[in-house]
Write a protein that holds these residues in place. Structure first.
Motif, PDB file in Angstrom:
ATOM      1  N   GLN A 198      29.997  44.686  40.412  1.00 41.49           N
ATOM      2  CA  GLN A 198      29.996  44.920  38.964  1.00 41.49           C
ATOM      3  C   GLN A 198      30.576  43.738  38.196  1.00 41.49           C
ATOM      4  OE1 GLN A 198      31.582  48.771  37.777  1.00 41.49           O
ATOM      5  NE2 GLN A 198      30.922  49.664  39.713  1.00 41.49           N
ATOM      6  N   SER A 199      31.054  42.735  38.929  1.00 40.89           N
ATOM      7  CA  SER A 199      31.694  41.586  38.298  1.00 40.89           C
ATOM      8  C   SER A 199      30.704  40.437  38.136  1.00 40.89           C
ATOM      9  CB  SER A 199      32.886  41.134  39.155  1.00 40.89           C
ATOM     10  OG  SER A 199      33.842  42.174  39.232  1.00 40.89           O
ATOM     11  N   ASP A 200      31.025  39.555  37.192  1.00 46.12           N
ATOM     12  CA  ASP A 200      30.203  38.372  36.967  1.00 46.12           C
ATOM     13  C   ASP A 200      31.134  37.196  36.667  1.00 46.12           C
ATOM     14  OD1 ASP A 200      28.382  36.423  36.285  1.00 46.12           O
ATOM     15  OD2 ASP A 200      27.225  37.707  34.925  1.00 46.12           O
ATOM     16  N   PRO A 201      31.659  36.546  37.737  1.00 48.21           N
ATOM     17  CA  PRO A 201      32.610  35.447  37.523  1.00 48.21           C
ATOM     18  C   PRO A 201      32.065  34.345  36.616  1.00 48.21           C
ATOM     19  CG  PRO A 201      32.625  36.109  39.818  1.00 48.21           C
ATOM     20  CD  PRO A 201      31.479  36.844  39.156  1.00 48.21           C
ATOM     21  N   ALA A 202      30.751  34.108  36.621  1.00 49.29           N
ATOM     22  CA  ALA A 202      30.159  33.082  35.756  1.00 49.29           C
ATOM     23  C   ALA A 202      30.367  33.413  34.280  1.00 49.29           C
ATOM     24  CB  ALA A 202      28.673  32.928  36.048  1.00 49.29           C
ATOM     25  N   LYS A 203      30.525  34.692  33.986  1.00 40.41           N
ATOM     26  CA  LYS A 203      30.774  35.137  32.605  1.00 40.41           C
ATOM     27  C   LYS A 203      32.232  35.570  32.416  1.00 40.41           C
ATOM     28  CE  LYS A 203      26.083  36.624  31.565  1.00 40.41           C
ATOM     29  NZ  LYS A 203      25.156  37.731  31.741  1.00 40.41           N
ATOM     30  N   SER A 204      33.103  35.173  33.332  1.00 40.65           N
ATOM     31  CA  SER A 204      34.526  35.548  33.275  1.00 40.65           C
ATOM     32  C   SER A 204      34.697  37.058  33.133  1.00 40.65           C
ATOM     33  CB  SER A 204      35.235  34.827  32.121  1.00 40.65           C
ATOM     34  OG  SER A 204      35.227  33.446  32.359  1.00 40.65           O
ATOM     35  N   GLN A 205      33.991  37.779  33.982  1.00 43.83           N
ATOM     36  CA  GLN A 205      34.084  39.242  33.963  1.00 43.83           C
ATOM     37  C   GLN A 205      34.419  39.712  35.377  1.00 43.83           C
ATOM     38  OE1 GLN A 205      30.567  41.144  32.465  1.00 43.83           O
ATOM     39  NE2 GLN A 205      31.498  43.163  32.501  1.00 43.83           N
ATOM     40  N   TYR A 206      35.636  40.221  35.535  1.00 38.99           N
ATOM     41  CA  TYR A 206      36.121  40.691  36.824  1.00 38.99           C
ATOM     42  C   TYR A 206      36.449  42.172  36.682  1.00 38.99           C
ATOM     43  CZ  TYR A 206      36.452  35.714  37.697  1.00 38.99           C
ATOM     44  OH  TYR A 206      36.151  34.386  37.838  1.00 38.99           O
ATOM     45  N   VAL A 207      35.762  42.990  37.467  1.00 37.47           N
ATOM     46  CA  VAL A 207      35.889  44.441  37.344  1.00 37.47           C
ATOM     47  C   VAL A 207      36.636  44.987  38.556  1.00 37.47           C
ATOM     48  CG1 VAL A 207      34.635  46.623  37.076  1.00 37.47           C
ATOM     49  CG2 VAL A 207      33.758  44.534  35.995  1.00 37.47           C
ATOM     50  N   PHE A 208      37.579  45.870  38.269  1.00 39.72           N
ATOM     51  CA  PHE A 208      38.417  46.472  39.304  1.00 39.72           C
ATOM     52  C   PHE A 208      38.397  47.986  39.170  1.00 39.72           C
ATOM     53  CE2 PHE A 208      39.963  42.288  38.355  1.00 39.72           C
ATOM     54  CZ  PHE A 208      40.213  41.739  39.602  1.00 39.72           C
ATOM     55  N   ALA A 209      38.430  48.644  40.317  1.00 41.74           N
ATOM     56  CA  ALA A 209      38.660  50.094  40.335  1.00 41.74           C
ATOM     57  C   ALA A 209      40.124  50.302  40.692  1.00 41.74           C
ATOM     58  CB  ALA A 209      37.781  50.767  41.379  1.00 41.74           C
ATOM     59  N   TYR A 210      40.727  51.330  40.120  1.00 43.43           N
ATOM     60  CA  TYR A 210      42.075  51.686  40.536  1.00 43.43           C
ATOM     61  C   TYR A 210      42.153  53.194  40.719  1.00 43.43           C
ATOM     62  CZ  TYR A 210      42.659  52.535  35.505  1.00 43.43           C
ATOM     63  OH  TYR A 210      42.497  52.980  34.226  1.00 43.43           O
ATOM     64  N   THR A 250      40.196  58.130  39.912  1.00 45.45           N
ATOM     65  CA  THR A 250      39.833  56.721  39.978  1.00 45.45           C
ATOM     66  C   THR A 250      39.207  56.323  38.652  1.00 45.45           C
ATOM     67  OG1 THR A 250      39.503  56.820  42.356  1.00 45.45           O
ATOM     68  CG2 THR A 250      38.442  54.998  41.204  1.00 45.45           C
ATOM     69  N   SER A 251      39.597  55.160  38.157  1.00 45.28           N
ATOM     70  CA  SER A 251      39.044  54.631  36.924  1.00 45.28           C
ATOM     71  C   SER A 251      38.837  53.135  37.115  1.00 45.28           C
ATOM     72  CB  SER A 251      39.987  54.941  35.752  1.00 45.28           C
ATOM     73  OG  SER A 251      39.344  54.633  34.522  1.00 45.28           O
ATOM     74  N   GLY A 252      38.570  52.423  36.034  1.00 45.78           N
ATOM     75  CA  GLY A 252      38.300  51.008  36.177  1.00 45.78           C
ATOM     76  C   GLY A 252      38.833  50.192  35.025  1.00 45.78           C
ATOM     77  N   ALA A 253      38.919  48.884  35.273  1.00 44.48           N
ATOM     78  CA  ALA A 253      39.346  47.938  34.244  1.00 44.48           C
ATOM     79  C   ALA A 253      38.579  46.644  34.449  1.00 44.48           C
ATOM     80  CB  ALA A 253      40.847  47.684  34.350  1.00 44.48           C
ATOM     81  N   SER A 254      38.326  45.951  33.349  1.00 48.83           N
ATOM     82  CA  SER A 254      37.650  44.662  33.391  1.00 48.83           C
ATOM     83  C   SER A 254      38.546  43.640  32.703  1.00 48.83           C
ATOM     84  CB  SER A 254      36.314  44.766  32.658  1.00 48.83           C
ATOM     85  OG  SER A 254      35.690  43.497  32.609  1.00 48.83           O
ATOM     86  N   ILE A 255      38.757  42.501  33.372  1.00 48.20           N
ATOM     87  CA  ILE A 255      39.558  41.432  32.788  1.00 48.20           C
ATOM     88  C   ILE A 255      38.797  40.109  32.932  1.00 48.20           C
ATOM     89  CG2 ILE A 255      41.800  42.578  33.104  1.00 48.20           C
ATOM     90  CD1 ILE A 255      42.238  40.853  35.620  1.00 48.20           C
ATOM     91  N   PRO A 256      39.141  39.096  32.114  1.00 46.34           N
ATOM     92  CA  PRO A 256      38.395  37.837  32.144  1.00 46.34           C
ATOM     93  C   PRO A 256      38.892  36.825  33.176  1.00 46.34           C
ATOM     94  CG  PRO A 256      39.892  37.846  30.291  1.00 46.34           C
ATOM     95  CD  PRO A 256      40.018  39.190  30.950  1.00 46.34           C
ATOM     96  N   THR A 257      39.861  37.212  34.003  1.00 46.19           N
ATOM     97  CA  THR A 257      40.402  36.303  35.014  1.00 46.19           C
ATOM     98  C   THR A 257      40.395  36.999  36.377  1.00 46.19           C
ATOM     99  OG1 THR A 257      42.663  37.060  34.571  1.00 46.19           O
ATOM    100  CG2 THR A 257      41.909  35.123  33.338  1.00 46.19           C
ATOM    101  N   PRO A 258      40.421  36.220  37.486  1.00 39.57           N
ATOM    102  CA  PRO A 258      40.355  36.840  38.816  1.00 39.57           C
ATOM    103  C   PRO A 258      41.623  37.583  39.233  1.00 39.57           C
ATOM    104  CG  PRO A 258      40.217  34.426  38.983  1.00 39.57           C
ATOM    105  CD  PRO A 258      40.289  34.761  37.526  1.00 39.57           C
ATOM    106  N   VAL A 259      42.713  37.374  38.498  1.00 40.42           N
ATOM    107  CA  VAL A 259      43.972  38.056  38.827  1.00 40.42           C
ATOM    108  C   VAL A 259      44.589  38.594  37.541  1.00 40.42           C
ATOM    109  CG1 VAL A 259      46.301  37.783  39.797  1.00 40.42           C
ATOM    110  CG2 VAL A 259      44.391  36.525  40.787  1.00 40.42           C
ATOM    111  N   GLY A 260      45.157  39.776  37.629  1.00 41.97           N
ATOM    112  CA  GLY A 260      45.870  40.359  36.495  1.00 41.97           C
ATOM    113  C   GLY A 260      46.775  41.460  36.986  1.00 41.97           C
ATOM    114  N   THR A 261      47.415  42.133  36.028  1.00 44.15           N
ATOM    115  CA  THR A 261      48.290  43.256  36.385  1.00 44.15           C
ATOM    116  C   THR A 261      48.055  44.407  35.414  1.00 44.15           C
ATOM    117  OG1 THR A 261      50.105  42.458  34.986  1.00 44.15           O
ATOM    118  CG2 THR A 261      50.144  41.779  37.311  1.00 44.15           C
ATOM    119  N   MET A 262      48.437  45.585  35.871  1.00 48.77           N
ATOM    120  CA  MET A 262      48.425  46.782  35.015  1.00 48.77           C
ATOM    121  C   MET A 262      49.750  47.502  35.192  1.00 48.77           C
ATOM    122  SD  MET A 262      44.566  48.335  35.488  1.00 48.77           S
ATOM    123  CE  MET A 262      44.865  49.714  34.375  1.00 48.77           C
ATOM    124  N   ARG A 263      50.221  48.090  34.103  1.00 48.95           N
ATOM    125  CA  ARG A 263      51.399  48.956  34.146  1.00 48.95           C
ATOM    126  C   ARG A 263      51.315  49.864  32.930  1.00 48.95           C
ATOM    127  NH1 ARG A 263      55.158  47.472  30.281  1.00 48.95           N
ATOM    128  NH2 ARG A 263      54.716  45.434  29.355  1.00 48.95           N
TER     129      ARG A 263
END
Length: 127
Positions: A21-33, A85-98
């Motif tokens: 679901q991610s597209d690194p070329a468009k700075s779109q990194y999708v994560f499930a949590y 389970t849900s998801g988040a999308s961020i523009p970088t390959p690493v991030g955090t949630m709290r």
């Protein structure tokens, strides 16, 4: 001090990168949590709302507030758990949630269940 454990929710987190679901070329990194909440107190409580801070690798913060989780406001008796389970999308390959869940006990007492900081990371990105 006797009431310390009355209102207590234990939150456990897991996250996974969704390459399909991610597209690194468009700075779109999708994560499930996946979040597991367990009522470790001794008062039945209902999850009313959530408040997230999602921080990307450039320290940009998205704040997300809303009622319930995945369209639900689960009621947890002491000892009961709820997992979703849900998801988040961020523009970088690493991030955090709290964040925190806003809860209300069956006695009307409101309290927060903190969500511990966890990492969103594309595999092999963290060194």
């Amino acid at each position: 001090m006797a009431d310390d454990k009355r209102y207590e929710i234990t939150v456990v987190t897991k996250s996974a990168y969704l390459a399909d679901q991610s597209d690194p070329a468009k700075s779109q990194y999708v994560f499930a949590y996946t979040i597991s909440l367990t009522n470790t107190g001794n008062v039945t409580a209902q999850l009313i709302s959530r408040h997230w801070y999602i921080t990307d690798g450039e320290h940009r913060v998205q704040e997300v507030k809303g009622l319930g989780v995945v369209g639900q406001q689960p009621v947890l008796k002491p000892g009961e758990s709820f997992e979703y389970t849900s998801g988040a999308s961020i523009p970088t390959p690493v991030g955090t949630m709290r964040g925190a869940y806003q809860m209300v006990g069956e006695d009307g007492q409101t309290f927060e269940a903190p969500i511990p900081l966890f990492t969103l990371s594309v595999p092999r990105t963290l060194h």
